[in-house]
Design an enzyme around this catalytic site. Structure first.
Site, PDB file in Angstrom:
ATOM      1  CG  ASN A  91      -1.836  -1.165   1.286  1.00  0.00           C
ATOM      2  OD1 ASN A  91      -2.443  -1.505   0.283  1.00  0.00           O
ATOM      3  ND2 ASN A  91      -1.954  -1.803   2.443  1.00  0.00           N
ATOM      4  CD  GLU A  99      -3.775   0.813   8.701  1.00  0.00           C
ATOM      5  OE1 GLU A  99      -3.171   0.217   9.614  1.00  0.00           O
ATOM      6  OE2 GLU A  99      -4.879   0.451   8.270  1.00  0.00           O
ATOM      7  CG  HIS A 104       4.860  -2.217   4.936  1.00  0.00           C
ATOM      8  ND1 HIS A 104       4.801  -0.869   5.219  1.00  0.00           N
ATOM      9  CD2 HIS A 104       3.564  -2.633   4.885  1.00  0.00           C
ATOM     10  CE1 HIS A 104       3.538  -0.489   5.335  1.00  0.00           C
ATOM     11  NE2 HIS A 104       2.768  -1.537   5.125  1.00  0.00           N
ATOM     12  CG  HIS A 106       0.667  -6.032   3.489  1.00  0.00           C
ATOM     13  ND1 HIS A 106       0.050  -6.068   4.713  1.00  0.00           N
ATOM     14  CD2 HIS A 106       0.848  -4.726   3.196  1.00  0.00           C
ATOM     15  CE1 HIS A 106      -0.149  -4.833   5.142  1.00  0.00           C
ATOM     16  NE2 HIS A 106       0.333  -3.993   4.239  1.00  0.00           N
TER      17      HIS A 106
HETATM   18  P1  AMP Z   1      -0.281  -0.655   5.702  1.00  0.00           P
HETATM   19  O1  AMP Z   1      -1.717  -0.226   5.758  1.00  0.00           O
HETATM   20  O2  AMP Z   1       0.067  -1.228   4.362  1.00  0.00           O
HETATM   21  O3  AMP Z   1       0.651   0.464   6.124  1.00  0.00           O
HETATM   22  O4  AMP Z   1      -0.134  -1.857   6.714  1.00  0.00           O
HETATM   23  C1  AMP Z   1       0.421  -1.765   7.975  1.00  0.00           C
HETATM   24  C2  AMP Z   1       0.275  -3.113   8.623  1.00  0.00           C
HETATM   25  O5  AMP Z   1       1.092  -3.135   9.780  1.00  0.00           O
HETATM   26  C3  AMP Z   1      -1.134  -3.451   9.080  1.00  0.00           C
HETATM   27  O6  AMP Z   1      -1.547  -4.652   8.436  1.00  0.00           O
HETATM   28  C4  AMP Z   1      -1.001  -3.636  10.593  1.00  0.00           C
HETATM   29  O7  AMP Z   1      -1.805  -4.688  11.081  1.00  0.00           O
HETATM   30  C5  AMP Z   1       0.473  -3.934  10.743  1.00  0.00           C
HETATM   31  N1  AMP Z   1       1.064  -3.574  12.029  1.00  0.00           N
HETATM   32  C6  AMP Z   1       0.971  -2.401  12.699  1.00  0.00           C
HETATM   33  N2  AMP Z   1       1.696  -2.431  13.833  1.00  0.00           N
HETATM   34  C7  AMP Z   1       2.291  -3.646  13.872  1.00  0.00           C
HETATM   35  C8  AMP Z   1       3.182  -4.302  14.778  1.00  0.00           C
HETATM   36  N3  AMP Z   1       3.606  -3.693  15.914  1.00  0.00           N
HETATM   37  N4  AMP Z   1       3.578  -5.567  14.511  1.00  0.00           N
HETATM   38  C9  AMP Z   1       3.146  -6.186  13.386  1.00  0.00           C
HETATM   39  N5  AMP Z   1       2.322  -5.623  12.482  1.00  0.00           N
HETATM   40  C10 AMP Z   1       1.891  -4.380  12.716  1.00  0.00           C
END
Ligand code: AMP
Length: 125
Positions: A91, A99, A104, A106
């Protein structure tokens, strides 16, 4: 927007907060997503401070880009996701729903995933 060194993935990289690590090398760290949206939901992040896919593509060295992509493939294979398939996505930015402002990928798999996302509404563009 500049890179925020207090973002949650930067803190994981520094060891300030824990993660469920599955892989680490010179270029990348991979761990389980805290809120999995598939039977297997992993995140792979570069070690360098890159905000988004575009930031990484523009600024990372060829060694970092290559090392990171190889790490993503290694992690997927570690979970045998190359056999039945998986979804690898990033994303980016506001419209992409990013977020955490540290680039990163997924990796989702281990089950039939279905449509990858609700379609965006062109009226909101
Ligand atoms: P994005 O919306 O692509 O930025 O995804 C961020 C992802 O990070 C989400 O799927 C969250 O569930 C995950 N996330 C946030 N904090 C943590 C954490 N401390 N450990 C593992 N995953 C996390």
């Amino acid at each position: 927007m500049s890179y925020d060194p207090q973002n949650v993935f930067a803190r994981i990289l520094r060891g300030d907060i824990p993660c469920q690590k599955v892989y680490e090398d010179t270029y990348a760290l991979a761990f389980h997503d805290l809120h999995p949206r598939a039977s297997v939901h992993l995140l792979v992040i570069p070690k360098g401070a890159y905000l988004s896919f575009f930031d990484f593509s523009t600024l990372a060295s060829p060694e970092e880009v290559s090392g990171f992509f190889k790490a993503v493939a290694t992690v997927a294979q570690q979970f045998h996701l190359n056999e039945k398939g998986c979804r690898i996505l990033s994303n980016a930015g506001l419209d992409g729903g990013q977020e955490v402002p540290h680039f990163h990928f997924h990796i989702l798999g281990g089950c039939l995933l279905g449509p990858y996302a609700p379609l965006g509404d062109p009226k909101n563009s």
